[in-house]
Scaffold this active site. Structure first.
Site, PDB file in Angstrom:
ATOM      1  N   GLY A  48      41.128  34.552  85.195  1.00 44.17           N
ATOM      2  CA  GLY A  48      41.706  35.138  83.985  1.00 44.17           C
ATOM      3  C   GLY A  48      42.134  34.130  82.945  1.00 44.17           C
ATOM      4  N   PRO A  85      38.309  30.753  88.190  1.00 41.83           N
ATOM      5  CA  PRO A  85      37.980  30.919  86.774  1.00 41.83           C
ATOM      6  C   PRO A  85      36.556  31.427  86.577  1.00 41.83           C
ATOM      7  CG  PRO A  85      37.915  28.592  87.370  1.00 41.83           C
ATOM      8  CD  PRO A  85      38.378  29.341  88.591  1.00 41.83           C
ATOM      9  N   ARG A  99      35.317  33.395  83.010  1.00 45.19           N
ATOM     10  CA  ARG A  99      34.976  33.281  81.586  1.00 45.19           C
ATOM     11  C   ARG A  99      35.300  31.919  81.005  1.00 45.19           C
ATOM     12  NH1 ARG A  99      37.706  37.919  78.863  1.00 45.19           N
ATOM     13  NH2 ARG A  99      37.936  38.532  81.027  1.00 45.19           N
ATOM     14  N   TYR A 133      36.362  47.146  75.136  1.00 48.79           N
ATOM     15  CA  TYR A 133      37.746  46.671  74.989  1.00 48.79           C
ATOM     16  C   TYR A 133      38.146  46.421  73.540  1.00 48.79           C
ATOM     17  CZ  TYR A 133      36.311  44.820  79.628  1.00 48.79           C
ATOM     18  OH  TYR A 133      35.794  44.650  80.878  1.00 48.79           O
ATOM     19  N   CYS A 183      22.636  53.849  69.115  1.00 49.18           N
ATOM     20  CA  CYS A 183      23.068  55.127  68.552  1.00 49.18           C
ATOM     21  C   CYS A 183      24.510  55.441  68.925  1.00 49.18           C
ATOM     22  CB  CYS A 183      22.139  56.228  69.028  1.00 49.18           C
ATOM     23  SG  CYS A 183      20.439  55.871  68.618  1.00 49.18           S
ATOM     24  N   GLU A 184      25.416  54.594  68.475  1.00 54.85           N
ATOM     25  CA  GLU A 184      26.858  54.751  68.725  1.00 54.85           C
ATOM     26  C   GLU A 184      27.554  54.091  67.557  1.00 54.85           C
ATOM     27  OE1 GLU A 184      29.032  55.745  71.097  1.00 54.85           O
ATOM     28  OE2 GLU A 184      27.535  56.469  72.516  1.00 54.85           O
TER      29      GLU A 184
END
Ligand SMILES: *Cc1c(COP(=O)(O)O)cnc(C)c1O
Length: 447
Positions: free
Chosen positions: A258, A302, A304, A348, A374-375
């Protein structure tokens, strides 16, 4: 016409903010990664994920150096291929997996089972069997029922399963702050407060097919300083003290992942790996002194912070339009990918930034980079100031997409998922090849 004050978020240049070490803006305005021009890389097809190989490996090494005397497990769910697993092991890390596919990817990379951890709140018998057959180093137990499940499979294979127990400390962290609550209402871990964790540790300790290696805690994501980890370490060590009184030793503590990164030029930088670990270690040692127990070996996971900033996505611009909003005109720039290659903005509300692969004298205007799906939530970069003359055919590079980009990619709208290209001054190589139409259409049975 003057533009009203819409969010005017400057894009950081290479060398700053979220960009990896080997990205450069050349004197002619074009951008290179480790000496490779983006327009040449784009010949391989866009969208295209790029990984600054040396940057990623350096980030992994920074963690192992900071963690001397402890262990670093790379969180494979952020982005894992056999080659990436090999890079990580060569840099001195183990691999954390959370599914059969991640476990298979690490094994396919030649990683020995001893260097692999297995997580998951719902592990199948097949996954556990594969793990134990390969001498997995640690299985992180996440629910009471797993004790019997793992013991049954270990007995069947005539092995002893190495177990960690994931506890919920009540500490949740993200960004600048952490919160500590007594109540838990989420799917991961075993509660310290209710005694569930204690019951599971006791059951493991007395089972001849299981060995209890230590406690695990993971408190959140995008954590920028050690305070949340320190609070979690306090809670974990207080529990370890109780176990010690029961005659159960806690040889290791894993404080999870994190560790935060910069996604845009506006994001604050996290503390260095060395400062992060020093802060956590100090809290751990103080808590052990208070509890009167030996300091356990420490590990971290770890993800990201290794794969994120090293990875980027290269898109080609399609349609553009100016849209009148209540606050003025916003320029919409559509690209040839979107939520299928980066789900995080839609999931998010995550922020990113982008740069243009050429010089421009045009005025910078508030721009939203959007995908082709298509959003209406299919946003690539919510707010960035880009030159007014960005137009079809231009290349845009989006920063810090290396973690949870390709690993969360989908085929929504029947797109082909892009490939991931490792780039260094020694050359380029596919980490994941781009999907072909045969890959995608081949899933449909002949009618
Ligand atoms: C997701 C996760 C990680 C990695 O998180 P990052 O934010 O990528 O560092 C590590 N450990 C566990 C248990 C996780 O669930």
């Amino acid at each position: 016409m003057a533009f009203a004050p819409l969010a005017y978020v400057p894009a950081p240049e290479p060398g700053n903010g979220p960009w990896p070490t080997n990205l450069r803006r050349e004197s002619d305005g074009t951008v290179t990664l480790a000496g490779h021009h983006l327009d040449e890389l784009a010949q391989l097809g866009t969208p295209l994920y790029l990984v600054d190989q040396d940057d990623m490996i350096d980030r992994a090494r920074a963690w192992t150096e900071a963690m001397a005397g402890g262990d670093v497990y790379y969180a494979g769910k952020s982005f894992l291929t056999p080659a990436v697993a090999r890079w990580m092991v060569e840099a001195g890390l183990g691999i954390d997996t959370a599914s059969e596919g991640e476990l298979r990817s690490a094994l396919a990379g030649g990683v020995r089972g001893e260097k692999i951890g297995l997580h998951g709140n719902s592990k199948s018998d097949e996954t556990l069997r594969l793990a134990l057959t390969n001498n997995i180093g640690r299985i992180v137990v996440d629910s009471p029922g797993e004790v019997d499940q793992i013991a049954r499979i270990a007995a069947d294979l005539d092995v002893v399963a190495p177990c960690f127990v994931r506890v919920t400390t009540g500490v949740h962290a993200g960004g600048h702050e952490f919160i500590a609550t007594a109540h838990e209402d989420q799917k991961f871990g075993l509660s310290l407060a209710t005694g569930a964790a204690r019951d599971v540790v006791r059951a493991i300790a007395k089972n001849e097919h299981l060995s209890f290696l230590g406690l695990h805690s993971h408190i959140g994501s995008q954590i920028l300083d050690p305070s949340g980890f320190a609070a979690a370490a306090d809670a974990v060590i207080a529990f370890a003290g109780e176990l010690h009184e029961d005659g159960i030793a806690v040889p290791e503590v894993d404080l999870g992942g994190g560790y935060g990164i910069q996604y845009t030029g506006e994001d604050p930088a996290p503390v260095s790996e060395a400062d992060m670990i020093a802060g956590i270690r100090q809290a751990l040692e103080e808590a052990c002194e208070k509890a009167g127990i030996p300091v356990p070996r420490m590990s971290i996971e770890p993800g990201r912070s290794i794969s994120g900033p090293a990875g980027m996505t290269l898109y080609r611009v399609g349609a553009t339009k100016d849209v009148m909003t209540d606050d003025g005109v916003r320029r919409y720039v559509s690209v040839d990918g979107g939520m299928s290659d980066n789900a995080r903005p839609a999931l998010y509300g995550a922020d990113y930034t982008a740069l243009l692969n050429r010089d421009s004298d045009a005025e910078l205007v508030p721009t939203r980079v959007v995908g082709m799906h298509c959003e209406s939530g299919d946003i690539v970069v919510k707010d960035v100031a880009l030159p007014r003359d960005v137009t079809a055919g231009d290349l845009l590079l989006v920063a810090a997409t290396g973690a949870y980009g390709r690993s969360m990619a989908s085929n929504y709208n029947t797109v082909r998922r892009p490939g991931v290209l490792a780039v260094s001054d020694r050359g380029t190589a596919w980490l994941v090849r781009p999907e072909t139409w045969e890959d995608v259409l081949g899933l449909f049975p002949d009618l």
